[in-house]
Design a protein around this motif. Structure first.
Motif, short mmCIF file in Angstrom:
data_model
loop_
_atom_site.label_atom_id
_atom_site.label_comp_id
_atom_site.label_asym_id
_atom_site.label_seq_id
_atom_site.Cartn_x
_atom_site.Cartn_y
_atom_site.Cartn_z
N GLN A 109 0.83 -1.21 0.00
CA GLN A 109 0.00 0.00 0.00
C GLN A 109 0.86 1.26 0.00
N GLY A 144 2.63 1.67 -3.37
CA GLY A 144 1.70 2.17 -4.38
C GLY A 144 1.47 3.67 -4.27
N ARG A 186 2.30 6.50 -7.15
CA ARG A 186 1.26 7.40 -7.67
C ARG A 186 1.64 8.87 -7.47
N VAL A 205 -6.54 4.49 -1.50
CA VAL A 205 -6.47 3.64 -2.69
C VAL A 205 -5.56 2.45 -2.41
N ASP A 206 -6.03 1.25 -2.76
CA ASP A 206 -5.23 0.04 -2.57
C ASP A 206 -4.62 -0.34 -3.92
N ASP A 207 -3.31 -0.17 -4.03
CA ASP A 207 -2.61 -0.46 -5.27
C ASP A 207 -1.99 -1.86 -5.27
N GLN A 240 -2.11 -3.84 -8.63
CA GLN A 240 -1.20 -3.34 -9.66
C GLN A 240 0.24 -3.72 -9.36
N PHE A 290 2.36 2.34 -14.31
CA PHE A 290 1.77 1.70 -13.14
C PHE A 290 0.32 1.31 -13.36
N ASP A 291 -0.35 1.94 -14.32
CA ASP A 291 -1.77 1.65 -14.53
C ASP A 291 -2.00 0.72 -15.71
#
Length: 381
Positions: free
Chosen positions: A13, A16, A20, A92-94, A97, A155-156
């Motif tokens: 987390q 991420g 971002r 937001v939980d990345d 990804q 990353f996306d």
């Protein structure tokens, strides 16, 4: 007392969030690792009220320190100096990804496993090196190369679930050594993945891991000798893990999107369902292997199917199935020895066990095969 599980669960987390905010993956991962080291030093005496916010703040400052010292990045300092408020941390939980990024198809399997354990699992380079029984410097180089490879990946970008589950399966199969139990770590990471993505193959993999892990205590003797499945003390199997694995599997199969890990888990569940080895439903196991062959075409699956056919329809049927495969397959000779023994040809079986021992992939398996050969030679007198 410092909560190691909490630290490791927060790692993806925090990573991420840094990515971002504009940090490249390699630099962000380094900063998170430094923040984790700082947490180990500070939290024992003064645990924060918001662990995630604390880690984000410290990791971001670590990243800024490196960025300011890097002349090549000095032009970006106006942006980087605008440090966000440390609390509350982004919601937001990345994690998903990060799984995709660490299992990127441009990485080798070993690099993807190492990067997943470090970036998503929160393990240190030393812990990963100890688990793989390699020097820490070797593992550091492997992880460094992997980070450089994925640093240019957006990353996306959409990821491939099949690749992620394959990497986690590799982690699980590495077993355990050092102070990190990779089988348990793989289960933890797969649980985490199942919590952020609704996919039947992720559930199938989790079920497979739980069902295999349930038999762990019975797989070896106190002196490290392998115990074949048919000879294991089933009273030592973990019934709680078996029940959970079956429940997870049934929910996945109900989706009617069969994949190879669900099929493997179904086979494991049938083994777990038999109170004694003699009551194993080998006919149904062969049917599941037929499904696996259709799904994968794997010669290793065909090899395991030959064993199941030998149990369901007799050793000669198993040998006939085995004859269709290349004898260069790993463990082909060991399977041939087992089927010949069941067919009553002890002389051939003893010779093949001894031959298989020469090519065994690890010491416990080699010693097991040698004992099998010695046992038969003793019987032959």
């Amino acid at each position: 007392m410092l909560d190691e599980a909490l630290l490791r669960s927060l790692t993806p987390q925090v990573l991420g969030i840094l990515v971002r905010r504009g940090a490249d993956f390699a630099a962000a991962e380094d900063a998170v690792q430094e923040a984790l080291v700082e947490a180990w030093r500070v939290w024992r005496d003064d645990p924060p009220r918001d662990p995630k916010g604390w880690l984000v703040t410290v990791a971001w400052r670590k990243f800024l320190d490196v960025a300011r010292a890097d002349a090549a990045r000095r032009r970006r300092e106006d942006v980087l100096d605008d440090e966000p408020a440390p609390e509350p941390a982004a919601a937001v939980d990345d994690t998903l990804q990060l799984y995709f990024l660490c299992a990127h198809p441009s990485l080798t399997a070993s690099s993807a496993v190492a990067l997943t354990l470090r970036a998503v699992g929160g393990l240190t380079t030393r812990q990963i090196a100890q688990a793989y029984l390699v020097p820490e410097s070797t593992m550091a180089q492997r992880i460094s190369r992997a980070k450089r490879t994925v640093s240019e990946v957006r990353f996306d970008q959409p990821g491939d679930v099949a690749t992620v589950v394959r990497v986690l399966y590799l982690v699980f199969n590495e077993g355990y050594s050092g102070d990190v139990d990779l089988a348990a770590e793989a289960i933890r990471l797969t649980r985490q993945l199942a919590g952020v993505i609704d996919h039947p193959e992720v559930a199938g993999l989790l079920a497979l891991m739980l069902l295999h892990h349930a038999r762990r205590a019975a797989r070896t003797t106190s002196d490290g000798r392998l115990v074949p499945l048919a000879e294991q003390d089933r009273g030592r199997w973990d019934t709680r893990l078996i029940a959970e694995g079956v429940e997870v599997l049934q929910a996945a199969l109900a989706r009617d999107r069969l994949g190879e890990f669900q099929a493997q888990a179904a086979i494991a569940a049938l083994h777990a369902d038999a109170p004694v080895a003699e009551e194993t439903d080998w006919v149904q196991i062969v049917e599941w292997y037929d499904e696996l062959v259709q799904l994968t075409g794997s010669p290793v699956v065909r090899l395991n199917r030959a064993v199941a056919v030998g149990a369901a329809d007799g050793p000669r049927a198993g040998l006939a199935a085995l004859a269709e495969l290349e004898d260069s397959l790993p463990r082909h000779t060991a399977v041939a020895a087992y089927l010949h023994e069941r067919d009553g040809d002890l002389s051939t079986a003893a010779r093949l066990y001894a031959e298989a021992a020469l090519h065994a992939p690890n010491l416990p398996e080699r010693e097991h095969l040698m004992r099998q050969a010695a046992r038969l030679n003793t019987e032959l007198g």
